[in-house]
Design an enzyme around this catalytic site. Structure first.
Site: not given
Length: 362
Positions: A32, A256
């Site tokens: 999956k 930042y």
């Protein structure tokens, strides 16, 4: 620049190791989420002659594998959600997990081309999907009577804490196993409760069918241990490049919000071309490392969309263009790159790699 090398030999080696660990139980290979980011087409084609089944999340993932030409049996672990999906599953000869009353109502009411094989899910304590043990016999009998269901009925369950050895959770895993074994007495279908943690730590749970997930890719499901300790080999090696090297003085900041400050007289900071746009992230905000020129280097500051910062140390040893191993080197598996993080970080890190990372199959 960002490349994930996927090793065919490692996948095959790990499957053979799992076969030995389980005394040759039949294997359902879980592919999956694009085979945990490794590439479902490559993984299924590599392992189709070594496993009996492939397991996927849903009908859409199963359909893709069928379109890739895979002939092995395929199980949709979340089953189907409506009549249209059930019709498609029947036409493709898929097998489905049945875990709620709505699915049974559809099976009893609608018409499909071919009877479908089902895996009835028993909720032994995970409390995610499935029928509680006191409901199970009634549900089982309904499925036995349903003309759209191919007999015999298979059964499946899932451990919640098989990778944790604390006494109360160990006892709970044993309780889950006891509940499952009690239910499957005198039932003829296939039975499976062991996934990766069950395979490694609960031999009594192997039965005849096991579901190999993260360990198939060489990654440990247990906190504080790596796959090598269980004789597994990492199937993925993720690498990139240094794109900048700069000297930072005491007190200089970066990123930042200036959320990292240099507290040494000087250090060198490198920028690596990988970020959350590629699927790389900081998980639970603990320390992470990469490997540059044979040494572990700390990731610092915020993870950016395209870049990460790394602290190269006080001596200039590295240059622009140097290779950076994000994880997967023999002595630097993903468990070392995210050492101290919860194991769910390992699952997310491989599964969430985006298409910006080129897969190279070797």
């Amino acid at each position: 620049m960002k490349i994930a090398l996927i090793r065919k030999k490692a996948l095959i080696y790990n499957i053979k190791k799992i076969q030995k660990l389980t005394n040759n139980s039949r294997i359902i290979a879980i592919v999956k989420s694009n085979a945990y980011g490794h590439g479902s087409k490559f993984v299924t084609r590599t392992l189709k002659d070594f496993v009996d089944y492939f397991g996927v999340s849903d009908i859409e993932e199963a359909h893709k594998i069928v379109d890739d030409g895979i002939k092995n049996s395929i199980i949709s672990l979340m089953g189907f959600i409506n009549y249209e999906e059930l019709k498609l599953a029947s036409r493709l000869r898929l097998e489905v997990v049945v875990h709620n009353h709505e699915q049974i109502n559809i099976l009893e009411k609608e018409k499909i081309k071919f009877p479908i094989a089902v895996w009835m899910k028993i909720n032994t304590g995970m409390n995610r999907l499935g029928f509680l043990p006191d409901q199970a016999i009634k549900i089982y009998n309904r499925l036995k009577k349903c003309k759209n269901v191919r007999k015999p009925i298979n059964t499946i369950s899932h451990f919640s804490s098989a990778n944790i050895q604390e006494p109360y959770l160990f006892d709970f895993t044993q309780l889950q196993l006891d509940r499952f074994k009690k239910f499957i007495i005198d039932k003829n279908g296939k039975n499976s409760i062991a996934s990766s943690s069950g395979i490694l730590f609960w031999p009594s749970s192997h039965l005849r069918w096991v579901r190999a997930g993260i360990i198939m890719y060489g990654i440990s499901p247990k906190f504080g241990r790596n796959g090598r300790e269980f004789g597994l080999i990492p199937a993925m090696k993720l690498k990139s490049k240094l794109i900048s090297v700069r000297q930072f003085k005491l007190g200089q900041t970066l990123g930042y919000g200036q959320n990292w400050i240099n507290n040494r007289k000087k250090t060198y900071i490198g920028i690596v071309s990988i970020g959350y746009g590629d699927g790389y992230h900081s998980c639970d905000s603990k320390n992470s490392w990469v490997l540059i020129n044979g040494r572990r280097v700390l990731v610092i500051g915020s993870i950016l969309m395209d870049m990460i910062f790394v602290d190269l140390g006080e001596r200039l040893c590295d240059k622009v263009g140097d290779e950076v191993i994000i994880w997967g080197e023999k002595k630097f598996p993903i468990e070392e790159a995210f050492k101290g993080h919860d194991v769910s970080c390992l699952y997310r890190s491989v599964s969430q790699l985006t298409s910006r990372v080129k897969r190279k199959y070797i």
